[in-house]
Design an enzyme around this catalytic site. Structure first.
Site, PDB file in Angstrom:
ATOM      1  N   GLY A  83      31.656  39.532  50.833  1.00  0.00           N
ATOM      2  CA  GLY A  83      30.523  40.323  50.355  1.00  0.00           C
ATOM      3  C   GLY A  83      30.599  41.761  50.834  1.00  0.00           C
ATOM      4  O   GLY A  83      31.415  42.107  51.697  1.00  0.00           O
TER       5      GLY A  83
ATOM      6  N   GLY B  94      27.235  39.277  47.975  1.00  0.00           N
ATOM      7  CA  GLY B  94      28.279  39.094  46.979  1.00  0.00           C
ATOM      8  C   GLY B  94      27.835  39.553  45.600  1.00  0.00           C
ATOM      9  O   GLY B  94      26.700  39.992  45.391  1.00  0.00           O
TER      10      GLY B  94
ATOM     11  N   TYR C  96      39.241  25.257  46.879  1.00  0.00           N
ATOM     12  CA  TYR C  96      37.987  25.670  46.246  1.00  0.00           C
ATOM     13  C   TYR C  96      37.392  24.532  45.424  1.00  0.00           C
ATOM     14  O   TYR C  96      36.208  24.193  45.562  1.00  0.00           O
ATOM     15  CB  TYR C  96      38.241  26.882  45.351  1.00  0.00           C
ATOM     16  CG  TYR C  96      37.012  27.449  44.692  1.00  0.00           C
ATOM     17  CD1 TYR C  96      36.030  28.089  45.440  1.00  0.00           C
ATOM     18  CD2 TYR C  96      36.836  27.365  43.312  1.00  0.00           C
ATOM     19  CE1 TYR C  96      34.899  28.625  44.837  1.00  0.00           C
ATOM     20  CE2 TYR C  96      35.709  27.898  42.700  1.00  0.00           C
ATOM     21  CZ  TYR C  96      34.746  28.524  43.463  1.00  0.00           C
ATOM     22  OH  TYR C  96      33.630  29.046  42.860  1.00  0.00           O
TER      23      TYR C  96
END
Length: 329
Positions: A38, A12, A147
């Site tokens: 990524g 990433g 998140y």
């Protein structure tokens, strides 16, 4: 003998820069990434290094690393709003199952582990600037909740392993970070604005643009994380740049930087979009002797030059365009 470190999320944006730093510092680095967000191009230059090895692996499954292990950096997580709108279950799993597996590995190996938390644990804050003692104002069932709550759970689990099992843990609360290797269309403010400017599009500002952000250049962020890992401090530490700016002012800076003729257009503010974001870095200054060194003008020039080097195909790639209007960090 060289110290050995596992870095998850290694392909990433931030993970790849951390791989660079620890290779430079003489560590043996094991990179791990499932490549869901990524990109191998971020670490291609490291594959020739004798002190770097890479595993294409998902940390939500049981994690085993052969041999001794001194440190773990857990940076495996979708980090942009567009990503966690698109893959909410994976986002929750890497913040729950992923941290459980890595804390177990740290316990087994007697390794010190640093987790990448986030300023999003503060939600839409009622305290400004945000210090580490503030508990936050988070909507657990809103679109950002997958998140925010994954990161809050990750912190809780980390402290439980620290207190109950005696695992050496570190928690970095990372504020908006930018620099080369960011994905152009991931929905975050800086690549979104630069991408629009380079494509000749008007810059989209949500709400009136009065919401604020504080942007930290990646080299400064990596230095803060490095110092925190090697410190003796186990409570959360804000790592970010307190230089606060409104989104409207920032859009105007991008137009000036890119020497473009685009104008600013306004769209409705997304649900739960934080109105203020500024780190109180007193703890980082006092404990780590750290504060950011790179000015926004210097960092943005470096970042803009990186994006200017992208191919036309990369510039006009729109993998997440359908999600872009819903949420931006």
């Amino acid at each position: 003998m060289a110290k050995r470190i596992l870095i998850t999320g290694a392909a990433g944006f931030l993970g790849s820069h951390l791989c660079d730093r620890f290779i430079k510092e003489g560590f043996e680095v094991i990179g791990m990434d499932n490549l869901i967000t990524g990109d191998m191009k971020n670490i291609d230059h490291l594959l020739k290094e004798e002190t770097f090895e890479f595993y294409h692996y998902d940390v939500t499954r049981f994690v085993h690393v052969a041999g001794d292990l001194d440190y773990i950096l857990h940076f495996a997580s979708p980090a942009s709003p567009i990503d966690y709108l698109k893959i909410p279950i994976q986002t929750l799993k890497v913040g729950s199952l992923g941290i459980l597996h890595l804390l177990g590995l740290a316990k087994e190996k007697k390794a010190r582990i640093l987790i990448a938390s986030t300023s999003e644990v503060y939600g839409d804050p009622l305290v400004h600037p945000q210090n580490e003692d503030y508990y936050g104002n988070v909507n657990s069932i809103g679109p950002r909740g997958v998140y925010d709550e994954a990161k809050r759970f990750q912190e809780s689990m980390t402290m439980a392993y620290h207190r109950f099992h005696g695992v050496e843990t570190r928690i970095a609360r990372i504020f908006n970070t930018y620099g080369p290797r960011m994905r152009l269309n991931d929905g975050r403010v800086i690549p979104a604005f630069i991408g629009q400017a380079l494509r000749g599009e008007d810059l989209t500002v949500f709400g009136e643009g009065s919401q604020t952000r504080s942007f930290c250049y990646v080299d400064d962020q990596v230095e803060g994380i490095y110092r925190l890992l090697l410190s003796d401090y186990s409570d959360p530490v804000n790592i970010g740049n307190p230089d606060e700016i409104t989104i409207k002012q920032f859009a105007e800076e991008i137009i000036k930087l890119t020497n473009s003729t685009q104008k600013i257009v306004y769209e409705p503010l997304p649900e739960d979009d934080p109105l203020k974001r500024q780190p109180d870095i007193t703890r980082a200054k006092n404990i780590l002797g750290w504060e950011p060194k790179v000015s926004r003008s210097e960092g943005m020039e470096l970042t803009y030059n990186y994006f200017k080097g992208l191919t036309k195909e990369e510039l006009f790639k729109s993998e997440h365009k359908d999600f872009a209007r819903h949420i931006r960090r």
